[in-house]
Scaffold this motif. Structure first.
Motif, PDB file in Angstrom:
ATOM      1  N   PHE A 216      55.872  22.858  67.864  1.00  0.00           N
ATOM      2  CA  PHE A 216      55.059  22.882  69.366  1.00  0.00           C
ATOM      3  C   PHE A 216      54.841  24.528  69.565  1.00  0.00           C
ATOM      4  O   PHE A 216      53.844  25.185  70.074  1.00  0.00           O
ATOM      5  CB  PHE A 216      55.985  22.327  70.507  1.00  0.00           C
ATOM      6  CG  PHE A 216      55.299  22.425  71.675  1.00  0.00           C
ATOM      7  CD1 PHE A 216      54.396  21.991  72.082  1.00  0.00           C
ATOM      8  CD2 PHE A 216      55.713  23.567  72.742  1.00  0.00           C
ATOM      9  CE1 PHE A 216      53.573  22.018  73.542  1.00  0.00           C
ATOM     10  CE2 PHE A 216      55.412  23.886  74.079  1.00  0.00           C
ATOM     11  CZ  PHE A 216      54.400  22.921  74.171  1.00  0.00           C
ATOM     12  N   TYR A 217      55.582  25.282  68.885  1.00  0.00           N
ATOM     13  CA  TYR A 217      55.479  26.691  68.935  1.00  0.00           C
ATOM     14  C   TYR A 217      54.713  27.578  68.044  1.00  0.00           C
ATOM     15  O   TYR A 217      54.803  28.447  67.710  1.00  0.00           O
ATOM     16  CB  TYR A 217      56.938  27.336  69.316  1.00  0.00           C
ATOM     17  CG  TYR A 217      57.524  26.913  70.590  1.00  0.00           C
ATOM     18  CD1 TYR A 217      57.172  27.637  71.916  1.00  0.00           C
ATOM     19  CD2 TYR A 217      58.432  26.171  70.598  1.00  0.00           C
ATOM     20  CE1 TYR A 217      57.741  27.389  73.087  1.00  0.00           C
ATOM     21  CE2 TYR A 217      59.190  25.623  71.680  1.00  0.00           C
ATOM     22  CZ  TYR A 217      58.676  26.448  72.903  1.00  0.00           C
ATOM     23  OH  TYR A 217      59.440  25.866  74.059  1.00  0.00           O
ATOM     24  N   ARG A 218      53.644  26.600  67.316  1.00  0.00           N
ATOM     25  CA  ARG A 218      53.002  27.290  66.252  1.00  0.00           C
ATOM     26  C   ARG A 218      51.315  26.785  66.501  1.00  0.00           C
ATOM     27  O   ARG A 218      51.180  25.649  66.925  1.00  0.00           O
ATOM     28  CB  ARG A 218      53.347  26.661  64.916  1.00  0.00           C
ATOM     29  CG  ARG A 218      54.620  26.915  64.538  1.00  0.00           C
ATOM     30  CD  ARG A 218      54.908  26.431  63.215  1.00  0.00           C
ATOM     31  NE  ARG A 218      56.287  26.815  62.599  1.00  0.00           N
ATOM     32  CZ  ARG A 218      56.482  26.722  61.345  1.00  0.00           C
ATOM     33  NH1 ARG A 218      55.823  26.275  60.412  1.00  0.00           N
ATOM     34  NH2 ARG A 218      57.734  27.286  60.906  1.00  0.00           N
ATOM     35  N   LEU A 219      50.824  27.632  66.616  1.00  0.00           N
ATOM     36  CA  LEU A 219      48.983  27.401  67.038  1.00  0.00           C
ATOM     37  C   LEU A 219      48.415  26.589  65.844  1.00  0.00           C
ATOM     38  O   LEU A 219      48.687  27.154  64.784  1.00  0.00           O
ATOM     39  CB  LEU A 219      48.300  28.686  67.249  1.00  0.00           C
ATOM     40  CG  LEU A 219      48.314  29.176  68.556  1.00  0.00           C
ATOM     41  CD1 LEU A 219      47.325  30.457  68.843  1.00  0.00           C
ATOM     42  CD2 LEU A 219      47.873  28.228  69.676  1.00  0.00           C
ATOM     43  N   GLY A 220      48.120  25.481  65.846  1.00  0.00           N
ATOM     44  CA  GLY A 220      47.335  24.695  64.794  1.00  0.00           C
ATOM     45  C   GLY A 220      48.701  24.167  64.176  1.00  0.00           C
ATOM     46  O   GLY A 220      49.729  24.240  64.684  1.00  0.00           O
ATOM     47  N   ILE A 221      48.323  23.463  63.124  1.00  0.00           N
ATOM     48  CA  ILE A 221      49.359  22.621  62.446  1.00  0.00           C
ATOM     49  C   ILE A 221      49.861  23.700  61.202  1.00  0.00           C
ATOM     50  O   ILE A 221      49.039  23.938  60.170  1.00  0.00           O
ATOM     51  CB  ILE A 221      48.620  21.370  61.885  1.00  0.00           C
ATOM     52  CG1 ILE A 221      48.523  20.592  62.986  1.00  0.00           C
ATOM     53  CG2 ILE A 221      49.695  20.807  60.774  1.00  0.00           C
ATOM     54  CD1 ILE A 221      47.749  18.957  62.642  1.00  0.00           C
ATOM     55  N   LYS A 222      51.050  24.124  61.220  1.00  0.00           N
ATOM     56  CA  LYS A 222      51.527  24.880  59.930  1.00  0.00           C
ATOM     57  C   LYS A 222      52.984  24.125  59.787  1.00  0.00           C
ATOM     58  O   LYS A 222      53.836  24.298  60.655  1.00  0.00           O
ATOM     59  CB  LYS A 222      52.057  26.461  60.602  1.00  0.00           C
ATOM     60  CG  LYS A 222      50.636  26.915  60.885  1.00  0.00           C
ATOM     61  CD  LYS A 222      50.803  28.522  61.447  1.00  0.00           C
ATOM     62  CE  LYS A 222      49.684  29.228  61.731  1.00  0.00           C
ATOM     63  NZ  LYS A 222      50.030  30.482  62.366  1.00  0.00           N
ATOM     64  N   PRO A 223      52.832  23.394  58.655  1.00  0.00           N
ATOM     65  CA  PRO A 223      54.060  22.381  58.506  1.00  0.00           C
ATOM     66  C   PRO A 223      55.428  23.131  58.446  1.00  0.00           C
ATOM     67  O   PRO A 223      55.553  24.204  57.932  1.00  0.00           O
ATOM     68  CB  PRO A 223      53.660  21.652  57.189  1.00  0.00           C
ATOM     69  CG  PRO A 223      52.088  21.900  57.052  1.00  0.00           C
ATOM     70  CD  PRO A 223      51.766  23.162  57.926  1.00  0.00           C
ATOM     71  N   ILE A 224      56.276  22.444  58.874  1.00  0.00           N
ATOM     72  CA  ILE A 224      57.766  23.065  58.776  1.00  0.00           C
ATOM     73  C   ILE A 224      58.066  22.817  57.176  1.00  0.00           C
ATOM     74  O   ILE A 224      58.036  21.649  56.758  1.00  0.00           O
ATOM     75  CB  ILE A 224      58.616  22.093  59.891  1.00  0.00           C
ATOM     76  CG1 ILE A 224      57.893  22.261  61.232  1.00  0.00           C
ATOM     77  CG2 ILE A 224      60.108  22.716  59.921  1.00  0.00           C
ATOM     78  CD1 ILE A 224      58.041  23.577  61.941  1.00  0.00           C
TER      79      ILE A 224
END
Length: 319
Positions: A301-309
């Motif tokens: 949620f605290y990343r703009l766009g999708i940046k996989p964990i």
């Protein structure tokens, strides 16, 4: 767990994301955003990518359909799967025709809220025969006591066919009903052999008619889904966390306290939660896997766009 142990079926979309919008426009209104971000998406594609980044190499295979369109919109989702280490041998890639790949139009406001318009394109042609052609990977995953993961961003008849094949092969079926519409009749799918279903509160209302506002109402919805044959139910409720219902556990799992910046974007949070749950469900208890999944969704949620964990992101939450 070594070897191919996870199959993900469904859509491969390309997201066209408009960021920095101060407010969503009313009909006929003109608003400005900050920038256009083009990237790989599709709920199932997202989940496959995210699972692969949390598991050993060559663990995940994607089964779906796309088209090599003249604009090159098919490339971002396929290239990103390859980068993540997902096997793409069973993605049917047709040559350019009058259809486009799946496209999602997503405006995101400055508070992280979004709206999503999905144009399925060639994903609507993803068929039962495509599943049958992928039977060798079902056999391989079966040998490793693996999992089938699916969403509703594919034709319902194809999803049902895949679940029946998975059950025949002894795979666990993990079902995220993302893409669910009010007019969908999915009882046959629900009753076809689901190990775990992960609806959010909106999808839960469609599936059960119950508004999930607290533990009691969540339990009512979970009980109803279990009565239909689902073994385990995980209902996610955004900032309130999630409710997990199994034969032995009935739990509310709150979101963890996370230090984060001011950037917020709910895009992909549910996919990240599902992916993390699937990645750890085979090696941890469902309660442990769910806690990690909720932590991962919160981090997303605290990343703009999708940046996989990735695994390092979850080290502080490993149970």
């Amino acid at each position: 767990m070594e070897g191919m142990n996870t199959i993900v079926i469904g859509s491969l979309n390309t997201d066209l994301v408009a960021t920095g919008i101060k407010k969503f426009p009313k009909p006929g209104e003109h608003v400005y955003g900050k920038e256009l971000v083009i990237g790989p998406a599709g709920k199932s594609r997202n989940i496959a990518d995210m699972i692969a980044r949390l598991m050993p190499k060559d663990s995940v295979s994607m089964v779906g359909r796309t088209v090599k369109d003249s604009y090159g919109l098919w490339k971002p989702p396929v290239d990103s799967l390859v980068e993540a280490g997902v096997n793409i041998d069973y993605i049917v890639m047709t040559e350019s025709n009058d259809k486009l790949p799946g496209i999602a139009l997503i405006p995101v406001d400055t508070s992280g809220n979004n709206q999503i318009i999905v144009l399925p394109g060639v994903s609507d042609d993803f068929s039962t025969s495509d599943i049958d052609q992928a039977s060798p990977v079902f056999d391989e995953v079966s040998e490793n006591n693996g999992t089938l993961v699916l969403t509703l961003e594919c034709p319902l008849v194809t999803a049902i066919h895949a679940v029946k094949l998975a059950n025949k092969k002894g795979l666990k079926v993990m079902f995220d009903p993302g893409g669910l519409q009010k007019d969908m009749a999915i009882d046959e799918l629900i009753k076809s052999g689901i190990y775990l279903i992960k609806p959010n509160e909106h999808e839960t209302k469609i599936l059960t008619g119950i508004d999930v506002v607290d533990f009691k109402s969540a339990k009512q919805a979970g009980d109803l889904l279990k009565q239909k044959g689902v073994q385990n139910v995980l209902i996610t409720v955004g900032e309130k966390g999630a409710y997990l219902f199994t034969d032995t556990n009935k739990l509310h799992i709150p979101i963890p306290s996370i230090k984060a910046g001011s950037e917020k974007d709910e895009t992909g949070c549910g996919d990240q939660t599902m992916a993390t749950l699937c990645a750890f469900a085979g090696s941890k208890t469902l309660e442990q896997a769910t806690k990690l999944a909720i932590a991962a969704g919160t981090l997303q949620f605290y990343r703009l766009g999708i940046k996989p964990i990735i695994l390092e992101d979850l080290e502080n939450f490993n149970q």
